[in-house]
Enzyme design. Structure first.
Site, PDB file in Angstrom:
ATOM      1  N   GLU A 255     -44.767  29.124  13.117  1.00 49.28           N
ATOM      2  CA  GLU A 255     -43.640  29.728  13.826  1.00 49.28           C
ATOM      3  C   GLU A 255     -42.525  28.712  14.053  1.00 49.28           C
ATOM      4  O   GLU A 255     -41.338  29.045  13.982  1.00 49.28           O
ATOM      5  CB  GLU A 255     -44.122  30.306  15.155  1.00 49.28           C
ATOM      6  CG  GLU A 255     -45.027  31.522  14.975  1.00 49.28           C
ATOM      7  CD  GLU A 255     -45.654  31.997  16.264  1.00 49.28           C
ATOM      8  OE1 GLU A 255     -46.181  33.129  16.294  1.00 49.28           O
ATOM      9  OE2 GLU A 255     -45.637  31.231  17.261  1.00 49.28           O
TER      10      GLU A 255
ATOM     11  N   ASP B 273     -41.414  32.654  16.855  1.00 45.17           N
ATOM     12  CA  ASP B 273     -42.191  33.864  17.105  1.00 45.17           C
ATOM     13  C   ASP B 273     -41.280  35.086  17.159  1.00 45.17           C
ATOM     14  O   ASP B 273     -41.583  36.149  16.611  1.00 45.17           O
ATOM     15  CB  ASP B 273     -42.966  33.699  18.412  1.00 45.17           C
ATOM     16  CG  ASP B 273     -43.711  34.963  18.810  1.00 45.17           C
ATOM     17  OD1 ASP B 273     -44.633  35.357  18.074  1.00 45.17           O
ATOM     18  OD2 ASP B 273     -43.370  35.548  19.858  1.00 45.17           O
TER      19      ASP B 273
END
Length: 226
Positions: free
Chosen positions: A121, A49
């Protein structure tokens, strides 16, 4: 460790040749498999992320050197949010290679937006660990660059735009209500109604609550002339 044929094909779609294939296996392993595999993708997701955010922020600055922070922020949010990560995951067939426990398999986990976004992610972090920032940046731009080029000048999501419109007129935030839920448990379909204090409202239907809320907000924005 040698990747399966399925994962080898997936790595090619990602655009990275893993020196340490175990990283990719970990990235596609959901926590529902934790009783079998101690290494799932949650920690990788946390890192991925942040790597995604840095690359996208840099790409937006380069794409529009004169843009003010007030315009860059909504564009950034549109590019890193869950829906966008899940869209990229679908494009490269990530759901097909996810390693899921039986409960998630039975509940349609391969199609769940949250699982796809988190795993996307995690894959980014796996590339980062395997070959560093430049390799991760290359993979991200491979799949996000078209979106960077086409993200709207004002990329606020519809819910945010509707709330700001209401607040700008001294009204309370819009109210979202689930008015119907159909389909099987593993693939539900939601109908959401959004209502303003004035009574004006709109409805939308989608396979995820958030998507239905966004679509309803967009419909209401158009109804009030925004």
């Amino acid at each position: 460790m040698k990747l399966s044929v399925q994962l080898t094909g997936f790595a090619a779609r990602v655009g990275h040749d893993f020196a340490d294939p175990a990283l990719l296996v970990r990235a596609v392993t959901h926590s529902s498999m934790s009783s079998v595999h101690r290494d799932d993708n949650q920690r990788l997701e946390f890192l991925g992320d942040r790597v995604l955010g840095l690359v996208i922020a840099e790409a937006l600055l380069q794409a529009d050197p004169g843009a003010a922070e007030g315009l860059l922020a909504p564009r950034y949010n549109a590019l890193v949010r869950r829906e966008t990560c899940a869209d990229v995951a679908r494009e490269i067939g990530l759901g097909e290679v996810l390693k899921l426990g039986r409960s998630e398999m039975q509940s349609g986990g391969r199609r769940k937006e949250a699982l796809l976004a988190d795993a996307m992610e995690a894959v980014i972090a796996a590339v980062y660990y395997d070959a560093g920032y430049d390799a991760a940046r290359k993979v991200i731009l491979k799949h996000w660059q078209p979106r960077v080029g086409s993200v709207a000048a004002d990329a606020r999501d519809a819910k945010t735009a509707l709330q700001e419109w209401a607040q700008g007129r001294g009204a309370p935030p819009p109210v979202y209500t689930e008015v119907a839920r159909t389909g099987p448990d593993h693939q539900p379909v939601f109908t959401i109604r959004v209502t303003l204090e004035s009574g004006e409202h709109a409805e939308a239907t989608a396979g995820a609550k958030r998507q239905a809320e966004q679509a309803a907000a967009q419909a209401l924005l158009e109804r009030v002339g925004q």
